[in-house]
Design a protein around this motif. Structure first.
Motif, PDB file in Angstrom:
ATOM      1  N   LEU A  62       0.813  -1.217   0.000  1.00 56.05           N
ATOM      2  CA  LEU A  62       0.000   0.000   0.000  1.00 56.05           C
ATOM      3  C   LEU A  62       0.846   1.266   0.000  1.00 56.05           C
ATOM      4  O   LEU A  62       0.592   2.197  -0.762  1.00 56.05           O
ATOM      5  CB  LEU A  62      -0.867   0.027   1.265  1.00 56.05           C
ATOM      6  CG  LEU A  62      -2.287  -0.481   1.145  1.00 56.05           C
ATOM      7  CD1 LEU A  62      -2.880  -0.668   2.528  1.00 56.05           C
ATOM      8  CD2 LEU A  62      -3.134   0.499   0.337  1.00 56.05           C
ATOM      9  N   LEU A  63       1.822   1.312   0.899  1.00 55.39           N
ATOM     10  CA  LEU A  63       2.554   2.555   1.096  1.00 55.39           C
ATOM     11  C   LEU A  63       3.809   2.650   0.231  1.00 55.39           C
ATOM     12  O   LEU A  63       4.384   3.734   0.097  1.00 55.39           O
ATOM     13  CB  LEU A  63       2.911   2.740   2.575  1.00 55.39           C
ATOM     14  CG  LEU A  63       1.685   2.871   3.507  1.00 55.39           C
ATOM     15  CD1 LEU A  63       2.118   3.200   4.927  1.00 55.39           C
ATOM     16  CD2 LEU A  63       0.704   3.933   3.020  1.00 55.39           C
ATOM     17  N   GLY A  64       4.212   1.539  -0.369  1.00 59.67           N
ATOM     18  CA  GLY A  64       5.396   1.565  -1.234  1.00 59.67           C
ATOM     19  C   GLY A  64       5.360   2.692  -2.258  1.00 59.67           C
ATOM     20  O   GLY A  64       6.301   3.485  -2.354  1.00 59.67           O
ATOM     21  N   PRO A  65       4.258   2.817  -3.018  1.00 58.98           N
ATOM     22  CA  PRO A  65       4.227   3.848  -4.072  1.00 58.98           C
ATOM     23  C   PRO A  65       4.129   5.276  -3.538  1.00 58.98           C
ATOM     24  O   PRO A  65       4.243   6.222  -4.314  1.00 58.98           O
ATOM     25  CB  PRO A  65       2.953   3.499  -4.868  1.00 58.98           C
ATOM     26  CG  PRO A  65       2.529   2.150  -4.422  1.00 58.98           C
ATOM     27  CD  PRO A  65       3.058   1.960  -3.037  1.00 58.98           C
ATOM     28  N   THR A  66       3.912   5.470  -2.240  1.00 59.98           N
ATOM     29  CA  THR A  66       3.706   6.833  -1.729  1.00 59.98           C
ATOM     30  C   THR A  66       5.006   7.611  -1.573  1.00 59.98           C
ATOM     31  O   THR A  66       4.984   8.824  -1.442  1.00 59.98           O
ATOM     32  CB  THR A  66       3.032   6.808  -0.343  1.00 59.98           C
ATOM     33  OG1 THR A  66       3.933   6.174   0.588  1.00 59.98           O
ATOM     34  CG2 THR A  66       1.711   6.072  -0.368  1.00 59.98           C
ATOM     35  N   GLY A  67       6.124   6.896  -1.536  1.00 59.05           N
ATOM     36  CA  GLY A  67       7.390   7.589  -1.286  1.00 59.05           C
ATOM     37  C   GLY A  67       7.683   7.739   0.195  1.00 59.05           C
ATOM     38  O   GLY A  67       8.726   8.285   0.571  1.00 59.05           O
ATOM     39  N   ILE A  68       6.794   7.264   1.055  1.00 56.70           N
ATOM     40  CA  ILE A  68       7.068   7.317   2.495  1.00 56.70           C
ATOM     41  C   ILE A  68       8.154   6.283   2.803  1.00 56.70           C
ATOM     42  O   ILE A  68       8.056   5.124   2.402  1.00 56.70           O
ATOM     43  CB  ILE A  68       5.786   7.018   3.311  1.00 56.70           C
ATOM     44  CG1 ILE A  68       4.744   8.120   3.078  1.00 56.70           C
ATOM     45  CG2 ILE A  68       6.106   6.890   4.802  1.00 56.70           C
ATOM     46  CD1 ILE A  68       3.393   7.859   3.716  1.00 56.70           C
ATOM     47  N   ASP A  69       9.187   6.734   3.490  1.00 59.50           N
ATOM     48  CA  ASP A  69      10.321   5.875   3.818  1.00 59.50           C
ATOM     49  C   ASP A  69       9.954   5.004   5.026  1.00 59.50           C
ATOM     50  O   ASP A  69       9.799   5.519   6.137  1.00 59.50           O
ATOM     51  CB  ASP A  69      11.521   6.786   4.118  1.00 59.50           C
ATOM     52  CG  ASP A  69      12.760   6.005   4.510  1.00 59.50           C
ATOM     53  OD1 ASP A  69      12.698   4.762   4.533  1.00 59.50           O
ATOM     54  OD2 ASP A  69      13.772   6.663   4.817  1.00 59.50           O
ATOM     55  N   LEU A  70       9.789   3.690   4.800  1.00 58.86           N
ATOM     56  CA  LEU A  70       9.447   2.792   5.915  1.00 58.86           C
ATOM     57  C   LEU A  70      10.712   2.528   6.720  1.00 58.86           C
ATOM     58  O   LEU A  70      11.574   1.732   6.338  1.00 58.86           O
ATOM     59  CB  LEU A  70       8.840   1.498   5.369  1.00 58.86           C
ATOM     60  CG  LEU A  70       8.089   0.625   6.374  1.00 58.86           C
ATOM     61  CD1 LEU A  70       6.893   1.362   6.996  1.00 58.86           C
ATOM     62  CD2 LEU A  70       7.612  -0.671   5.738  1.00 58.86           C
ATOM     63  N   VAL A  71      10.820   3.246   7.825  1.00 62.52           N
ATOM     64  CA  VAL A  71      12.038   3.192   8.647  1.00 62.52           C
ATOM     65  C   VAL A  71      12.235   1.800   9.250  1.00 62.52           C
ATOM     66  O   VAL A  71      13.362   1.352   9.461  1.00 62.52           O
ATOM     67  CB  VAL A  71      11.961   4.265   9.755  1.00 62.52           C
ATOM     68  CG1 VAL A  71      13.108   4.148  10.737  1.00 62.52           C
ATOM     69  CG2 VAL A  71      11.937   5.663   9.127  1.00 62.52           C
TER      70      VAL A  71
END
Ligand code: FEO
Length: 393
Positions: free
Chosen positions: A354-363
């Motif tokens: 889900l969040l991969g394409p958002t550009g949010i860096d999964l710390v």
């Protein structure tokens, strides 16, 4: 004598819109704890009269009566449609019928889409171009293209003599309290909710529109939801920050928990962040007000998501929260995921997709199998420290 109060914002300029005190949901999604308003403005020039925008279905009769408190609802020369969504345009067909000589003015795109939504005769619609003006007699309107705020056809109208900007949804707020922003202590929070819910996905277009109006002398802003800003400096400053995607040392944490593990992990991270001086807005997804969540996403630098695996994927309520983060396009830079599962995971993979394409860096992420052990808690605390370091960097 009329029962209606129609504030005169400037000489011969009246707020004739309606308040919907009891509406509690917009778009069948967005909570409206303070209801909302559908603002319309009557401008009486020496030669012509114009109405800017209209009202939601069901409020047409009240609009006509409010216009009658300041003028004649059957003596309108121009109907300006800044935006075609029915909460602002639904009374237009009836108004055209009541005013056989009136012309509907709207953007070029508006002149196309109006026919998709309303039974409006084509020969009554006149498109205006960016920068076009209309002299009502001592009151000159200037039309400003401001597309994708939040529909393709949106435009602003600026009343030159009075420095009054009518930006429709832009600068809006879902609240019924006060005619003027300074009469309601909650206006700016309501405006932030509104920005997060409606405008944040179009931040770039918003920044472009702000740049476009930066040379105007704006003495008042009269949006189509919520109160009028008779001193617009602060809302302009906030909109510049919000559309620029400026974030603060702040995180939004959302969790859903079936047996308490995801809640414990999420709250442990919250404790770490707060001990590092980072502000956190914490939401239990089972009871969260999505409007508040949207408001807090406007300037949060990180998101913490806590949720268990249910049937090989993330819990459906957390899925909704993650989907909102994806589609509202907040300027969030960092994220962490924490959760637990009984015998087989799946939530983390779901979050990554889900969040991969958002550009949010999964710390980082942590999932426990079963109830959290002291070692698990240590790992979560370390994850919180890693996130705090990134937020503060
Ligand atoms: Fe308030 Fe986009 O309508």
């Amino acid at each position: 004598m009329t029962m209606y109060h129609v504030p005169e914002l400037a000489p011969a300029v009246f707020a004739v819109g309606v308040k919907d005190w009891s509406r509690r949901l917009f778009d069948a999604l967005i909570p409206l704890p303070e209801g909302t308003t559908y603002n319309a403005y009557l401008i009486k020039g020496q030669r012509h009269t114009a109405l800017i925008d209209s009202v939601n279905p069901g409020f047409e009769e009240e609009l006509f009566q409010r216009i009658a408190a300041a003028g004649d609802p059957t003596a309108l020369d121009y109907l300006v449609m800044n935006h075609a969504e029915p909460d602002h345009a639904n009374a237009l067909p009836k108004l055209l019928e009541m005013n056989p000589r009136a012309t509907l003015l709207t953007s070029k795109k508006g002149a196309q889409v109006v026919h998709d939504l309303f039974p409006v005769p084509a020969d009554r619609v006149r498109p205006v171009a960016d920068g076009d003006t209309l002299d009502l007699g001592g009151k000159r309107l200037r039309f400003i293209d401001a597309p994708m705020l939040h529909w393709p056809e949106t435009m602003f109208t600026y009343l030159e003599e009075d420095g009054l900007l009518f930006p429709c949804d832009f600068f809006g707020a879902h609240t019924t309290y006060g005619w003027y922003a300074d009469e309601n202590g909650n206006t700016l929070r309501a405006a932030k909710r509104y920005y997060g819910e409606i405008m944040m996905p179009y931040a770039k277009m918003g920044a472009r529109a702000l740049e476009k109006i930066s040379g105007l002398e704006i003495r008042q802003i009269a949006p189509s939801h919520g109160p009028v800003y008779r001193d617009p400096k602060e809302i302009l400053r906030l909109y510049r920050r919000w559309t620029a995607g400026e974030t603060e040392e702040k995180a939004v944490a959302v969790y859903v928990s079936m047996w308490g593990s995801s809640e414990r992990f999420t709250k442990a991270i919250v404790e770490v962040l707060e001990s590092n001086g980072i502000r956190v807005a914490l939401y239990d997804a089972t009871v969260a007000d999505l409007g508040e969540l949207a408001a807090d996403l406007v300037d949060a630098r990180a998101v913490v998501l806590g949720a268990p695996t249910v049937l090989n994927g993330i819990h459906p309520l957390a899925l909704t929260a993650a989907h909102l983060v994806k589609i509202l396009k907040p300027p969030v830079k960092y994220g962490v995921f924490v959760g637990s599962y009984g015998w087989g995971g799946g939530a983390l993979k779901h979050v990554q997709e889900l969040l991969g394409p958002t550009g949010i860096d999964l710390v980082g992420a942590f999932e426990s199998r079963g109830r959290p052990t002291p070692e698990d808690m240590q790992q979560v605390l370390q994850l919180g420290e890693r996130l705090a370091t990134r937020i503060k960097a």
